[in-house]
Design a protein around this motif. Structure first.
Motif, PDB file in Angstrom:
ATOM      1  N   LYS A 136      37.528  39.592  50.183  1.00  0.00           N
ATOM      2  CA  LYS A 136      36.447  38.616  50.428  1.00  0.00           C
ATOM      3  C   LYS A 136      36.979  37.182  50.436  1.00  0.00           C
ATOM      4  N   ARG A 142      21.894  47.295  43.223  1.00  0.00           N
ATOM      5  CA  ARG A 142      22.170  45.869  43.060  1.00  0.00           C
ATOM      6  C   ARG A 142      22.197  45.503  41.566  1.00  0.00           C
ATOM      7  N   TYR A 148      25.077  43.674  39.131  1.00  0.00           N
ATOM      8  CA  TYR A 148      24.795  42.550  38.221  1.00  0.00           C
ATOM      9  C   TYR A 148      25.316  42.856  36.818  1.00  0.00           C
ATOM     10  N   ASP A 195      27.816  34.130  36.979  1.00  0.00           N
ATOM     11  CA  ASP A 195      27.723  33.504  38.297  1.00  0.00           C
ATOM     12  C   ASP A 195      29.086  32.935  38.715  1.00  0.00           C
ATOM     13  N   GLU A 200      32.409  31.949  40.519  1.00  0.00           N
ATOM     14  CA  GLU A 200      32.761  31.727  41.925  1.00  0.00           C
ATOM     15  C   GLU A 200      34.203  32.169  42.168  1.00  0.00           C
ATOM     16  N   LYS A 255      31.915  31.613  47.501  1.00  0.00           N
ATOM     17  CA  LYS A 255      31.325  32.940  47.357  1.00  0.00           C
ATOM     18  C   LYS A 255      31.395  33.330  45.889  1.00  0.00           C
ATOM     19  N   LYS A 256      30.261  33.745  45.341  1.00  0.00           N
ATOM     20  CA  LYS A 256      30.296  34.267  43.986  1.00  0.00           C
ATOM     21  C   LYS A 256      30.949  35.648  44.006  1.00  0.00           C
ATOM     22  N   ARG A 280      30.133  38.267  42.354  1.00  0.00           N
ATOM     23  CA  ARG A 280      29.087  39.292  42.427  1.00  0.00           C
ATOM     24  C   ARG A 280      28.562  39.447  43.855  1.00  0.00           C
ATOM     25  N   ASP A 281      28.335  38.320  44.525  1.00  0.00           N
ATOM     26  CA  ASP A 281      27.842  38.389  45.902  1.00  0.00           C
ATOM     27  C   ASP A 281      28.866  39.042  46.827  1.00  0.00           C
ATOM     28  N   ILE A 310      28.571  42.790  46.252  1.00  0.00           N
ATOM     29  CA  ILE A 310      27.358  43.342  46.870  1.00  0.00           C
ATOM     30  C   ILE A 310      27.537  43.432  48.383  1.00  0.00           C
ATOM     31  N   GLU A 311      28.069  42.369  48.943  1.00  0.00           N
ATOM     32  CA  GLU A 311      28.302  42.325  50.393  1.00  0.00           C
ATOM     33  C   GLU A 311      29.237  43.450  50.830  1.00  0.00           C
TER      34      GLU A 311
END
Lengths: 258, 312
Positions: free
Chosen positions: A96, A130, A134, A140, A142, A226-227, A229-230, A233-234
């Motif tokens: 990522k 999801r 978490y 959170d 980054e 981009k976090k 976690r995100d 998920i992505e």
């Protein structure tokens, strides 16, 4: 007493506390134990249930989305040079970061290092929601790309060796019996102490978390945007769209010398 | 006789045995009023308000706040004098914290009747203003004696200790927090000043034991159970302190199925307890007191029981 404890299913140790006689109350003994809390005990409590329910319903509507299917359980483990969970997360972070990082010198990130303590729960086999991602990565944090000197990179590898391995990607390393780094390759090439390297990590670790001092005063500190976690998920959604299960493997990327 | 009491403590592998100083049997007579204090404790619950799913690789079906609440309610129905404590890291670990910033945890713990909690490093995770805001949902105080919050949003909101009366005892409970540097983002703890836990503990013992005349002194700690390095921990605190009876800890997520005891600087025993994380276990410590006897009985036994809670 014993009847009460037995009825609660306790493992109990009675301990003694000796209290000096100057006190007006004497503690004659101290005993202690733990009680495992199981849902199968079908214990219910209407008061807390009533408080929790509205929050739970709102949460479930956002967090119960299934992101993909996990091929093999990835437990949170300690004391291992590499874990399925650590490899999975570090590999995704490197992928990522490469996807989103805009390099101004043409050099892409080389490696990723995270911390075992930052992976907060196990991922079960089967559908992953999801909400579970978490729980794995509640912070959170980054993704950042730090450009560090070869000398600092040497300290990084020494840290990984000394701590017996951390979630890592993009390099292989042997840990010698004295807990110092042995043969190390980055992107298939031998580690070169005279070269700068781009390291993907979290802003938490970059800012001094877990005393990763080799991240202090880097040549460059760039935010990916981009976090973590995100990114996870992505990635899950992308794999699912491709019809693929989510999987990890142990590949001896970090291993003790024989 | 005082010396005898102080010298005498034995932990037996199994079974039970009463040891006593010369007149102890008199104290054991039925005329003596005895009180029982039950201390229940959790640590590092990390917003795990629901049980782990049945397919979790490590904790299938374990934990759950409602289940914990029911168990605590049951224990309260059987014992008059219950203290309910948490050693910090209440926050962060499930979407409950991401979505509600600790509000649900505070409301639920208030409903369950928590008496007091320590402050964990993750309780800073949404900032100090947030923690101050969430404290408004709590009917219990959070305590910490070695963080100086002067000039922060928590100034005046966190006391070093509480004193409570239960089971005929005056009980002093003080809090200790872990070093924040290298653990918590500096932007989150701001001007908070971390003070030496050992020095702070000795000051607390003078305050609670000597000045306030507490019968029982409990340290609610988020220092961590023990470390390979010489970093200060509950074990270090137990050995290097005096005047603390019980240390209830957290941070390292250590599951002590039975608490360990350590000798303090005076050679007296300190009970050190910690029960893992995520609300999977509830710790239980029972303190028995004797109001009349000048004798101190010493008892120790271990009862491993594997009966099913469902049958309770």
């Amino acid at each position: 007493m014993k009847r009460l404890l037995q009825s609660l299913g306790l493992t109990v140790l009675l301990l003694a506390a000796i209290i000096g006689c100057t006190r007006k109350v004497h503690v004659t003994n101290v005993e202690a134990g733990t009680v495992a809390i199981r849902t199968t005990d079908s214990l219910s409590d209407s008061a807390t249930h009533a408080i929790l329910l509205p929050y739970k319903l709102r949460l479930d509507s956002q967090m119960n989305q299934v992101l993909g299917t996990v091929e093999m359980a990835m437990p949170k483990e300690t004391g291992k040079t590499e874990t399925l969970l650590g490899n999975w997360v570090a590999d995704i972070c490197l992928v990522k970061a490469k996807q989103y990082y805009r390099s101004d010198d043409g050099q892409q990130p080389d490696i990723c290092i995270l911390n075992n303590g930052g992976l907060r729960t196990s991922i079960p086999q089967g559908p992953v929601t999801r909400g579970k991602i978490y729980e794995l990565m509640p912070f959170d944090n980054e993704l950042v790309v730090l450009t560090i000197t070869g000398k600092k990179a040497k300290d990084l590898f020494a840290y990984i060796a000394a701590t017996g391995g951390q979630p890592s990607s993009g390099f292989t390393m042997i840990i010698k019996s004295d807990k110092t780094p042995g043969a190390t390759t980055i992107g298939g090439q031998p580690f070169d102490e005279n070269k700068n390297y781009k390291v993907v990590t979290s802003d938490y670790l970059a800012l001094g978390g877990d005393k990763m001092n080799f991240f202090n005063a880097p040549v460059k500190n760039e935010v990916v945007g981009k976090k973590i976690r995100d990114g996870l998920i992505e990635y899950c959604l992308e794999q699912t769209q491709k019809g693929l299960q989510l999987k990890s493997q142990l590949d001896k990327r970090i291993a003790y010398e024989n | 006789m005082k010396t005898n009491r102080r010298n005498f403590l034995r932990i037996l592998g199994a079974g039970s045995l009463w040891l006593s100083t010369s007149n102890a049997m008199k104290a054991f007579g039925s005329t003596v009023k005895k009180d029982r204090l039950v201390i229940l404790h959790t640590n590092d619950v990390h917003s795990h308000l629901e049980p782990f799913p049945s397919n979790d690789p490590k904790f299938p079906g374990l934990g759950g706040l409602e289940q914990r609440a029911a168990l605590i309610r049951k224990i309260r129905s059987e014992d008059d004098h219950v203290l309910l404590l948490d050693a910090g890291d209440i926050f962060q670990g499930t979407p409950y914290f991401n979505l509600y910033q600790g509000e649900v945890e505070m409301k639920l713990m208030s409903q369950m009747g928590y008496d007091v909690t320590a402050i964990g490093n993750h309780d800073f995770d949404a900032g100090m203003e947030n923690l101050a805001r969430q404290l408004q949902h709590a009917t219990f105080p959070m305590i910490c004696a070695n963080y100086d919050f002067t000039g922060t949003p928590l100034e005046g909101k966190i006391q070093p200790y509480i004193i409570t009366h239960k089971a005929g005892m005056k009980i002093g409970i003080f809090g200790l927090g872990i070093e924040l540097d290298g653990l918590v983002d500096r932007r989150l703890y701001g001007k908070t000043v971390y003070k030496d836990p050992l020095l702070t503990a000795s000051q607390m013992v003078i305050e609670l034991r000597d000045k306030k005349k507490c019968d029982l002194v409990i340290c609610l700690s988020h220092l961590g159970y023990k470390y390979e390095s010489d970093k200060v921990s509950d074990v270090v605190l137990a050995k290097k302190s005096r005047g603390i009876d019980i240390i209830i800890g957290g941070h390292t997520h250590t599951l002590l199925e039975k608490p360990f005891k350590y000798k303090n600087r005076d050679g007296k025993d300190v009970v050190v307890a910690q029960v893992g994380w995520a609300g999977i276990h509830l710790g239980k410590i029972v303190v028995e007191t004797d109001h009349r006897s000048k004798e101190t009985k010493i008892s120790s036994t271990s009862i491993p029981i594997k009966s099913d809670v469902r049958k309770a």
